[in-house]
Design a protein around this motif. Structure first.
Motif, PDB file in Angstrom:
ATOM      1  N   GLN A 130       0.827  -1.205   0.000  1.00 53.37           N
ATOM      2  CA  GLN A 130       0.000   0.000   0.000  1.00 53.37           C
ATOM      3  C   GLN A 130       0.862   1.257   0.000  1.00 53.37           C
ATOM      4  O   GLN A 130       0.577   2.227  -0.704  1.00 53.37           O
TER       5      GLN A 130
ATOM      6  N   ARG B  96       2.268   1.788  -3.490  1.00 49.40           N
ATOM      7  CA  ARG B  96       1.266   2.347  -4.405  1.00 49.40           C
ATOM      8  C   ARG B  96       1.036   3.821  -4.112  1.00 49.40           C
ATOM      9  O   ARG B  96       0.909   4.638  -5.028  1.00 49.40           O
ATOM     10  N   THR B  97       0.971   4.169  -2.842  1.00 47.69           N
ATOM     11  CA  THR B  97       0.765   5.567  -2.468  1.00 47.69           C
ATOM     12  C   THR B  97       1.941   6.428  -2.921  1.00 47.69           C
ATOM     13  O   THR B  97       1.758   7.518  -3.471  1.00 47.69           O
ATOM     14  N   GLU B  98       3.134   5.920  -2.704  1.00 41.68           N
ATOM     15  CA  GLU B  98       4.332   6.663  -3.121  1.00 41.68           C
ATOM     16  C   GLU B  98       4.372   6.830  -4.631  1.00 41.68           C
ATOM     17  O   GLU B  98       4.694   7.911  -5.137  1.00 41.68           O
ATOM     18  N   PHE B  99       4.044   5.767  -5.351  1.00 43.11           N
ATOM     19  CA  PHE B  99       4.065   5.837  -6.812  1.00 43.11           C
ATOM     20  C   PHE B  99       3.043   6.840  -7.322  1.00 43.11           C
ATOM     21  O   PHE B  99       3.313   7.597  -8.256  1.00 43.11           O
ATOM     22  N   ARG B 100       1.864   6.888  -6.693  1.00 42.30           N
ATOM     23  CA  ARG B 100       0.827   7.843  -7.092  1.00 42.30           C
ATOM     24  C   ARG B 100       1.284   9.281  -6.835  1.00 42.30           C
ATOM     25  O   ARG B 100       1.133  10.159  -7.693  1.00 42.30           O
ATOM     26  N   GLU B 101       1.865   9.534  -5.656  1.00 39.12           N
ATOM     27  CA  GLU B 101       2.354  10.879  -5.347  1.00 39.12           C
ATOM     28  C   GLU B 101       3.527  11.261  -6.242  1.00 39.12           C
ATOM     29  O   GLU B 101       3.670  12.417  -6.638  1.00 39.12           O
TER      30      GLU B 101
ATOM     31  N   LEU C 134       3.994  10.229  -9.332  1.00 43.25           N
ATOM     32  CA  LEU C 134       3.476  10.549 -10.662  1.00 43.25           C
ATOM     33  C   LEU C 134       2.852  11.942 -10.708  1.00 43.25           C
ATOM     34  O   LEU C 134       2.923  12.626 -11.738  1.00 43.25           O
ATOM     35  N   ARG C 135       2.246  12.379  -9.611  1.00 41.94           N
ATOM     36  CA  ARG C 135       1.663  13.729  -9.573  1.00 41.94           C
ATOM     37  C   ARG C 135       2.722  14.800  -9.796  1.00 41.94           C
ATOM     38  O   ARG C 135       2.423  15.870 -10.334  1.00 41.94           O
TER      39      ARG C 135
ATOM     40  N   ARG D 210      10.489  14.300  -3.790  1.00 42.13           N
ATOM     41  CA  ARG D 210       9.866  13.295  -2.926  1.00 42.13           C
ATOM     42  C   ARG D 210      10.831  12.819  -1.835  1.00 42.13           C
ATOM     43  O   ARG D 210      10.451  12.688  -0.671  1.00 42.13           O
TER      44      ARG D 210
ATOM     45  N   SER E 190      11.375   3.980 -12.497  1.00 38.31           N
ATOM     46  CA  SER E 190      10.537   4.632 -13.504  1.00 38.31           C
ATOM     47  C   SER E 190      11.376   5.122 -14.670  1.00 38.31           C
ATOM     48  O   SER E 190      11.002   4.969 -15.841  1.00 38.31           O
TER      49      SER E 190
END
Length: 457
Positions: free
Chosen positions: A7, A10-15, A17-18, A302, A325
């Motif tokens: 989790q 996923r949260t880190e990857f979402r932030e 990407l923002r 980040r 990435s």
């Protein structure tokens, strides 16, 4: 309730990407100007392509070096934002703008006298004259470019990356239109050649800077930071800290871009055809590499934000998200370049024209080496971004010097001039230096972040 490792990833990857998508998109858009410039230069003739490309890479190298210093604002702002210290964000931003002005003045003077250096590197008289025509105008775009880099670092460090993308895209479209109108003499304007390309560029740079200033003054949350109040006050302790963080980043950028710049000058010593072929390869790689560069900026932010919260385990994960990435993207792009080289080269020159046969023969092996090397170059750039987020800048600077210049340039010179590989040897040598840098940076981030981690998800 604590997050599980999956989790949190996923949260880190979402932030991530923002931040990464707008920043990478902005970098690609900005580099599109150089891409279009090169295409227009090619339409103006091989001599203009060679001279204009040489002038452009010289300007970019100096701008990247100076920008690297002011980009030291980024980890400091990200750390202050993560720690919730608004006053420190204000102070760092203001000193960053001072640093932009201080950096711009000597670089402008150097560009104004660049013809002396070009003669020392054995460039042809026609090449020097055309390049100086371009650079005498471009030097007036240095301050807005550096000030924009400072504000971009501040705004993105505060997790407001999307407006940067919008502003850069708008500025790029204006620049491209200006290149078309002023460079080629379209839409009722006179054909100004390289002078027209330069005027379009500096108007775009001033427009982007002023637009970002207006955004920070009008946005509700950013306005609360009062970034432009008391600009006359020079806070020496913060200025000194910014310099100590930023100068190694700037030197590292100088070592990297300086390597490519010196290689470009050495290509010119091998002849106009070799230099023109090199410009096509280099400009293609520059456009593609803007994605890992934007990813690197996002990685710094980040990692810096987590560092401000004193959560080094989270910072370590953020670093690896950015690194992976970059590798995935550049692997896809390398495959595309290897599969469709003729189509990419055809954007610059007519590959079926007999007069371009010599350039095409020279360019193909360079193109292959450059495509493969970009995978490791993405590791080098994103990992250095992760190290910057930890405010680790001095050791990466030393690593860059040893690998880019001690290994890369030396190897390239020997392969190109002593072993008869020409431009291909120069590309191979610099790629070896970049590959070694990537491995050492990755090892350092792994060891440093692991040894300093003290919290777990």
């Amino acid at each position: 309730m604590s997050l599980t490792p999956s989790q949190s990833l996923r949260t880190e990857f979402r932030e991530f990407l923002r931040l990464a998508i707008p920043l990478a998109s902005a970098q690609v858009a900005q580099s599109a100007t150089g891409f279009v410039d090169t295409i227009i230069m090619g339409r103006l003739g091989s001599e203009t392509l060679a001279a204009g490309g040489l002038a452009a890479i010289t300007f970019i190298a100096l701008l990247n070096t100076a920008s690297g210093v002011v980009i030291g604002v980024s980890p400091l702002v990200a750390e202050a934002y993560g720690a919730g210290c608004k006053a420190r964000v204000q102070q760092v931003a203001r000193q960053g703008l001072w640093l932009s002005l201080i950096m711009a003045i000597p670089v402008m003077f150097f560009l104004g006298n660049i013809d002396l250096l070009m003669r020392q590197f054995g460039q042809q008289a026609t090449t020097i004259a055309l390049a100086k025509t371009y650079l005498d105008i471009m030097l007036w775009g240095l301050f807005p470019a550096l000030a924009f880099a400072t504000l971009r670092s501040v705004v993105s460090g505060l997790s407001h990356a999307r407006p940067i993308m919008v502003i850069v895209v708008g500025g790029t479209l204006f620049n491209i239109a200006g290149n078309y109108a002023l460079g080629l003499g379209k839409l009722g304007f006179p054909a100004m050649g390289l002078r027209g390309l330069a005027w379009a560029s500096i108007l775009s740079l001033w427009g982007m800077f002023l637009s970002l200033v207006a955004y920070t003054l009008r946005h509700k949350k950013l306005k609360a930071y009062r970034l432009f109040e008391n600009l006359h006050q020079l806070k020496l302790p913060i200025f000194r800290e910014l310099v100590l963080i930023g100068v190694p980043i700037g030197v590292s950028a100088a070592l990297e871009t300086g390597l490519f710049t010196v290689v470009t000058y050495l290509m010119g010593a091998l002849g106009t055809a070799v230099l023109a072929a090199h410009q096509i390869v280099l400009q293609t790689i520059i456009v593609i590499f803007m994605i890992p560069l934007g990813i690197s900026f996002a990685t710094t932010i980040r990692v810096g934000q987590w560092n401000g919260q004193q959560n080094l385990a989270a910072a370590r994960q953020a670093g690896y998200v950015g690194i992976c990435s970059g590798v995935v993207f550049m692997t896809v792009m390398a495959i595309a370049l290897l599969v469709f080289p003729q189509q990419v080269i055809g954007l610059y020159i007519d590959v079926r024209a007999p007069e371009n046969a010599s350039i095409l023969t020279i360019i193909m092996p360079m193109f292959t080496i450059a495509a493969v090397a970009q995978i490791l170059d993405s590791v080098q750039k994103t990992t250095s971004g992760a190290l910057y987020g930890l405010k680790d800048t001095r050791v990466p600077m030393l690593i860059s010097f040893c690998t880019f210049w001690g290994i890369g340039l030396t190897t390239g010179y020997l392969l190109g001039f002593h072993f008869g590989l020409g431009g291909t040897g120069l590309w191979l040598g610099q790629s070896i230096g970049v590959a070694i840098a990537a491995g050492v940076f990755l090892w350092r981030f792994h060891k440093l972040s692991l040894s300093r981690s003290y919290s777990k998800f």
